[in-house]
Design a protein around this motif. Sequence first.
Motif, PDB file in Angstrom:
ATOM      1  N   ASN A 327     -24.569  26.432  -5.155  1.00 53.00           N
ATOM      2  CA  ASN A 327     -25.352  27.029  -4.069  1.00 53.00           C
ATOM      3  C   ASN A 327     -25.475  26.140  -2.843  1.00 53.00           C
ATOM      4  N   GLU A 328     -25.335  24.837  -3.033  1.00 47.99           N
ATOM      5  CA  GLU A 328     -25.590  23.905  -1.954  1.00 47.99           C
ATOM      6  C   GLU A 328     -24.955  22.565  -2.295  1.00 47.99           C
ATOM      7  N   ARG A 329     -24.953  21.681  -1.322  1.00 48.88           N
ATOM      8  CA  ARG A 329     -24.474  20.338  -1.572  1.00 48.88           C
ATOM      9  C   ARG A 329     -25.456  19.599  -2.471  1.00 48.88           C
ATOM     10  N   PRO A 330     -24.964  18.602  -3.233  1.00 47.01           N
ATOM     11  CA  PRO A 330     -25.889  17.810  -4.037  1.00 47.01           C
ATOM     12  C   PRO A 330     -26.991  17.213  -3.168  1.00 47.01           C
ATOM     13  N   GLY A 331     -28.222  17.271  -3.656  1.00 49.23           N
ATOM     14  CA  GLY A 331     -29.349  16.749  -2.901  1.00 49.23           C
ATOM     15  C   GLY A 331     -30.593  16.720  -3.749  1.00 49.23           C
ATOM     16  N   THR A 332     -31.683  16.300  -3.155  1.00 47.45           N
ATOM     17  CA  THR A 332     -32.900  16.096  -3.924  1.00 47.45           C
ATOM     18  C   THR A 332     -33.574  17.406  -4.322  1.00 47.45           C
ATOM     19  N   VAL A 333     -33.379  18.472  -3.553  1.00 49.25           N
ATOM     20  CA  VAL A 333     -33.993  19.761  -3.880  1.00 49.25           C
ATOM     21  C   VAL A 333     -32.883  20.797  -4.057  1.00 49.25           C
ATOM     22  N   LEU A 334     -32.810  21.396  -5.237  1.00 50.40           N
ATOM     23  CA  LEU A 334     -31.758  22.349  -5.563  1.00 50.40           C
ATOM     24  C   LEU A 334     -32.351  23.733  -5.760  1.00 50.40           C
ATOM     25  N   LYS A 335     -31.544  24.747  -5.608  1.00 51.46           N
ATOM     26  CA  LYS A 335     -32.004  26.112  -5.879  1.00 51.46           C
ATOM     27  C   LYS A 335     -31.718  26.508  -7.318  1.00 51.46           C
ATOM     28  N   ASN A 336     -30.517  26.235  -7.800  1.00 49.62           N
ATOM     29  CA  ASN A 336     -30.211  26.397  -9.220  1.00 49.62           C
ATOM     30  C   ASN A 336     -30.021  25.009  -9.805  1.00 49.62           C
ATOM     31  N   TYR A 337     -30.869  24.625 -10.734  1.00 50.76           N
ATOM     32  CA  TYR A 337     -30.733  23.309 -11.363  1.00 50.76           C
ATOM     33  C   TYR A 337     -29.721  23.393 -12.504  1.00 50.76           C
ATOM     34  N   PRO A 338     -28.649  22.571 -12.452  1.00 50.58           N
ATOM     35  CA  PRO A 338     -27.645  22.599 -13.524  1.00 50.58           C
ATOM     36  C   PRO A 338     -28.048  21.754 -14.723  1.00 50.58           C
ATOM     37  N   PHE A 339     -29.272  21.291 -14.740  1.00 50.51           N
ATOM     38  CA  PHE A 339     -29.835  20.484 -15.816  1.00 50.51           C
ATOM     39  C   PHE A 339     -31.337  20.766 -15.839  1.00 50.51           C
ATOM     40  N   SER A 340     -32.032  20.260 -16.851  1.00 48.42           N
ATOM     41  CA  SER A 340     -33.476  20.474 -16.915  1.00 48.42           C
ATOM     42  C   SER A 340     -34.159  19.712 -15.786  1.00 48.42           C
ATOM     43  N   PRO A 341     -34.933  20.401 -14.950  1.00 47.64           N
ATOM     44  CA  PRO A 341     -35.628  19.710 -13.871  1.00 47.64           C
ATOM     45  C   PRO A 341     -36.590  18.659 -14.426  1.00 47.64           C
ATOM     46  N   GLU A 342     -36.633  17.517 -13.758  1.00 45.99           N
ATOM     47  CA  GLU A 342     -37.565  16.470 -14.156  1.00 45.99           C
ATOM     48  C   GLU A 342     -38.954  16.779 -13.591  1.00 45.99           C
ATOM     49  N   GLU A 343     -39.935  15.985 -13.987  1.00 48.38           N
ATOM     50  CA  GLU A 343     -41.309  16.241 -13.559  1.00 48.38           C
ATOM     51  C   GLU A 343     -41.429  16.237 -12.042  1.00 48.38           C
ATOM     52  N   SER A 344     -40.725  15.313 -11.388  1.00 45.08           N
ATOM     53  CA  SER A 344     -40.782  15.254  -9.923  1.00 45.08           C
ATOM     54  C   SER A 344     -40.149  16.496  -9.302  1.00 45.08           C
ATOM     55  N   ASP A 345     -39.093  17.022  -9.939  1.00 41.75           N
ATOM     56  CA  ASP A 345     -38.472  18.264  -9.459  1.00 41.75           C
ATOM     57  C   ASP A 345     -39.460  19.423  -9.572  1.00 41.75           C
ATOM     58  N   LEU A 346     -40.156  19.493 -10.715  1.00 46.27           N
ATOM     59  CA  LEU A 346     -41.066  20.603 -10.966  1.00 46.27           C
ATOM     60  C   LEU A 346     -42.241  20.610  -9.998  1.00 46.27           C
ATOM     61  N   GLU A 347     -42.689  19.445  -9.584  1.00 42.11           N
ATOM     62  CA  GLU A 347     -43.774  19.390  -8.610  1.00 42.11           C
ATOM     63  C   GLU A 347     -43.337  20.022  -7.295  1.00 42.11           C
ATOM     64  N   ILE A 348     -42.098  19.757  -6.898  1.00 37.74           N
ATOM     65  CA  ILE A 348     -41.554  20.359  -5.676  1.00 37.74           C
ATOM     66  C   ILE A 348     -41.400  21.867  -5.851  1.00 37.74           C
ATOM     67  N   ILE A 349     -40.845  22.276  -6.978  1.00 39.04           N
ATOM     68  CA  ILE A 349     -40.614  23.699  -7.248  1.00 39.04           C
ATOM     69  C   ILE A 349     -41.911  24.493  -7.213  1.00 39.04           C
ATOM     70  N   LYS A 350     -42.934  23.984  -7.881  1.00 34.95           N
ATOM     71  CA  LYS A 350     -44.215  24.689  -7.957  1.00 34.95           C
ATOM     72  C   LYS A 350     -44.809  24.896  -6.568  1.00 34.95           C
ATOM     73  N   GLY A 351     -44.577  23.934  -5.685  1.00 32.26           N
ATOM     74  CA  GLY A 351     -45.084  24.048  -4.319  1.00 32.26           C
ATOM     75  C   GLY A 351     -44.304  25.031  -3.473  1.00 32.26           C
ATOM     76  N   GLN A 352     -43.113  25.428  -3.955  1.00 30.23           N
ATOM     77  CA  GLN A 352     -42.265  26.350  -3.178  1.00 30.23           C
ATOM     78  C   GLN A 352     -42.499  27.815  -3.551  1.00 30.23           C
ATOM     79  N   ILE A 353     -42.994  28.081  -4.755  1.00 30.81           N
ATOM     80  CA  ILE A 353     -43.008  29.446  -5.283  1.00 30.81           C
ATOM     81  C   ILE A 353     -43.717  30.429  -4.353  1.00 30.81           C
ATOM     82  N   TRP A 354     -44.896  30.089  -3.902  1.00 30.11           N
ATOM     83  CA  TRP A 354     -45.646  31.029  -3.070  1.00 30.11           C
ATOM     84  C   TRP A 354     -45.599  30.667  -1.591  1.00 30.11           C
ATOM     85  N   HIS A 355     -44.666  29.791  -1.241  1.00 29.86           N
ATOM     86  CA  HIS A 355     -44.480  29.428   0.173  1.00 29.86           C
ATOM     87  C   HIS A 355     -43.524  30.427   0.812  1.00 29.86           C
ATOM     88  N   ALA A 356     -43.718  30.696   2.090  1.00 26.31           N
ATOM     89  CA  ALA A 356     -42.855  31.673   2.784  1.00 26.31           C
ATOM     90  C   ALA A 356     -41.406  31.277   2.708  1.00 26.31           C
TER      91      ALA A 356
END
Length: 356
Positions: A327-356
Motif C-alpha cells: 500500500n505504501e513505502r516502508p515507514g513508521t506508520v503502515l495501513k496494512n501491517y505485514p506482521f503483528s503490530p507492536e505496542e507503539s504501533d497500536l498506540e498510533i493506530i488507536k489514535g487514528q480510528i476515529w480521526h477524520a
Amino acid sequence: MDTVCRQESPDFVQTSLAGAMALGLEPGSFYRNAYPGSLNLLMTYQDGCRANCGYCGLARERKIEPDKSTFIRVKWPTYELSTIMERLMRPPQHAAVKIQKLGRICISMITHPQAAQDSISMVEQLRTTQLPISVLASPTVLQDATSFFKQLQSAGADMVGIAVDAATPELFSNMRGSAAGGPHRWEKYWQSIEQAVTVFGRDKVSVHLIVGLGESEQDMVHTIARAGQYGAQAHLFSFCPEPGSKLSNHQPPSYGQYRRIQLAAFFFNHKQITLRDVTFNSQGQIISYGRPLEELLGDKLAAGQPFMTSGCPNHEGCVACNRPYGNERPGTVLKNYPFSPEESDLEIIKGQIWHA
C-alpha cells in the motif's frame, strides 16, 4: 517467433520484487523483517493487458517510459516458470542462497485472451511444489466462468480471488469499465464471484477492494457486506497513486478512513456484525459498529489483528498473503501491517480510528 523467445506465460512469469527477493533471485532486505509469506506471480504477454484501469500500472493507456514501467510502484522481473519452481523445490540445506519460506502461491491473471487457459497450465505445474495455490481471476476473459473454476480446482488451485476494486457500479465504470475505455463490467464480476463460490465453497473466494477511489465509507461497507452475502471474504488495499496512470495525482485515503473500513471488513469477514449494526453520519462516515470495539474485538484489538493484511492462508491456516508494503513505502506508520503490530504501533493506530 515462438512463445519462449517472446517470454510469455505460461512458460514465463513476472514476480513481485519482494517475491524475487524471497527466492534469492534479487538482492535486498525487508524493513522490520517483513518477509512475504506468499509468492505473487503475474502473468505476462508481449502485447500486455487489454484493460485500461485508471489506477493500474498495467493500464493500456498508461503514460510512462517502458524502462520505468512498474506495477504497484515496483519492478516485476520476469523469470522462466521452471526457474521459479526450481527455487521453490530446492532443499534448504542444499541452497546456494537462502530461500525465504513461503506458504502459498498466488497467480494473477491479466486481461488477455490466453490468460484463462494458461493459468490452468501454470497451476498444474506449480502444484508439484506442494504449496497451496490461489488464482486472482479476470472475469472479463472467461467465456464460461463455472467451467473455468472447475478446471482450475481440478488443476490444483484451492482458492480464487476476484479484484472488483471499486465499491460502486458508477466508480467501477469510471475507473475500469466503458467510461474508462476498458472492457470490464460490474455485473460480470459479481456473477463470477457467485460462480466461484459455487465451485470452491464459502470463504474460499476473496473479493479485492481498493479504499480511496472516491467512494464513501458507507459505499464500501455495503460492498463488503455484499461480498459476505455471496460467501466471499473481503481483502482490502489502500489506494496509492501509480506514476503515469490516470489517477497519478489522486490522494490516498486518510488513515482514519482506512482504519474504520479495516475494522468493518474484519467484523464482516468474521461474521460479527451485519449492515443493521453499522451507523453512518451524514457524510457516510462510520460512527458506530453497534457495540464498543473492546467488546467486539476482545484480545484481538491488543494483538492488532484487524490492522494486519488480510489474505489467503497457508497450510496452517495463518495469513500467507501479507503483501509487505503493497500500500505504501516502508515507514513508521503502515495501513496494512505485514506482521503483528507492536505496542507503539497500536498506540498510533488507536489514535487514528476515529480521526477524520
